[in-house]
Motif scaffolding. Structure first.
Motif, PDB file in Angstrom:
ATOM      1  N   SER A 113       1.293  -3.849   3.583  1.00 51.95           N
ATOM      2  CA  SER A 113       1.033  -2.884   4.658  1.00 51.95           C
ATOM      3  C   SER A 113       1.972  -3.115   5.834  1.00 51.95           C
ATOM      4  CB  SER A 113      -0.420  -2.982   5.112  1.00 51.95           C
ATOM      5  OG  SER A 113      -1.310  -2.588   4.085  1.00 51.95           O
ATOM      6  N   SER A 118       2.548   1.152   5.367  1.00 54.06           N
ATOM      7  CA  SER A 118       1.664   2.074   4.651  1.00 54.06           C
ATOM      8  C   SER A 118       0.720   1.240   3.791  1.00 54.06           C
ATOM      9  CB  SER A 118       2.453   3.056   3.777  1.00 54.06           C
ATOM     10  OG  SER A 118       3.154   2.366   2.772  1.00 54.06           O
ATOM     11  N   GLN A 131      -9.776   0.318   5.162  1.00 50.31           N
ATOM     12  CA  GLN A 131      -9.775   0.748   6.557  1.00 50.31           C
ATOM     13  C   GLN A 131      -9.117  -0.292   7.453  1.00 50.31           C
ATOM     14  OE1 GLN A 131     -10.459   3.618   7.880  1.00 50.31           O
ATOM     15  NE2 GLN A 131     -10.052   2.876   9.961  1.00 50.31           N
ATOM     16  N   ARG A 134      -5.460   0.148   7.186  1.00 49.95           N
ATOM     17  CA  ARG A 134      -4.991   1.311   7.953  1.00 49.95           C
ATOM     18  C   ARG A 134      -4.824   0.961   9.428  1.00 49.95           C
ATOM     19  NH1 ARG A 134      -9.110   4.651   5.003  1.00 49.95           N
ATOM     20  NH2 ARG A 134      -8.049   5.611   3.218  1.00 49.95           N
TER      21      ARG A 134
END
Length: 317
Positions: A113, A118, A131, A134
């Protein structure tokens, strides 16, 4: 030991980027013959390695800007529950061993990530873990954007002309770094004094437990007529910064206590030397036994004769 997501880092780590994930890893770099078990922190897009979770000085770091690939290592480990990874960088491969398969998926998720900005879709993760990734992607994207944007440096927090003696719970850290300090060392107190964001005021950060950490921040400003004031609904005037801390202790019936963290000192003398054959640098521990004393030299023969002659002469006289 399973890793755990955290908010940020502190101490000497206050100079590091925000920490997204941390935990123990066994690491063996391209030039290392054996693995080392190190506390590893993913701060920004860099891995920082510490000897243990409480150390404030990292012993090694790995910038992920040289990232090439990350894949599972299916070779067997003496610990049957352990899981392995191969982190390939431009300068070679590093082998990592984590506690179990779940920890491996999380480390892969956080590393990819941060590198790709991403969330990877090929990992076995729970909705809550996705989550988290993210949020890490958003934070890392904002961090890099802020690093590229030239900003005017704020006034130095330490340039504030503090009046009187500074309390020992003062720490030159930011709001977030103060929260991490208090959360990481709950036995050292739950209230510290720090510079304010504007560089012209101070602040007190506190931490208490209520189904998790509860943080509060109080502004402390200097008064034109002298002294300080705690800027709450009913402002609390204080003559000194010590009085600011005492007032908060008194107002909370001793629930808030000043944060006092003793920095550790080394127990042994260590030094780095190079192997003449292969050029490797190794950290050595100096012997703890006292050095032997040099034997006392016997008195000079000429001096002894002179003394005997003089003594005999005086006795005869």
């Amino acid at each position: 030991m399973a890793a755990a997501p955290v908010k940020q880092r502190s101490g000497t780590r206050a100079q590091l980027p925000p920490c997204y994930y941390e935990g123990y890893l066994e690491k063996r770099g391209p030039k290392e013959k054996i693995s080392r078990r190190l506390w590893t922190c993913l701060c920004g897009n860099t891995l920082f390695f510490f000897n243990n979770a409480k150390d404030t000085h990292y012993v090694e770091k790995m910038d992920l800007s040289g990232f090439v690939s990350l894949k599972d290592d299916c070779s067997r480990d003496r610990n049957l529950e352990a899981a392995r990874l191969i982190l390939r960088m431009k300068d070679g491969e590093t082998k990592l061993t984590v506690a179990n398969l779940e920890a491996r998926e999380l480390w892969k998720g956080f590393l990819q990530s941060v590198v790709d900005l991403s969330v990877p879709s090929c990992l076995t993760l729970l909705p809550g873990q996705v989550q988290m990734l993210r949020e890490v992607v958003d934070r890392e994207r904002n961090r890099r954007r802020a690093a590229r944007t030239p900003t005017r440096a704020p006034p130095s927090p330490l340039s504030v002309p503090l009046l009187g003696e500074i309390p020992s719970c003062f720490r030159p850290v930011s709001r977030t770094e103060a929260e991490v300090l208090l959360e990481r060392h709950p036995d050292c107190g739950n209230m510290l004094l720090r510079p304010g964001r504007d560089g012209s005021s101070l602040a007190v950060t506190t931490r208490q437990d209520l189904n998790g950490s509860v943080f509060r921040h109080y502004r402390v400003t200097q008064r034109e007529q002298g002294g300080y004031v705690i800027d709450v609904e009913n402002p609390i005037p204080c003559a000194t910064l010590h009085d600011v801390i005492d007032a908060l202790v008194e107002k909370t019936a001793g629930t808030l206590q000043p944060f006092l963290l003793e920095e550790p000192y080394e127990e042994n003398i260590t030094f780095v030397s190079s192997n003449e054959e292969n050029g490797e640098r190794i950290l050595h521990c100096a012997p703890s036994s006292p050095l032997p004393k040099a034997p006392a030299l016997p008195p000079k023969q000429g001096t002894q004769k002179s003394y005997t002659h003089t003594h005999t002469h005086t006795h005869t006289y």
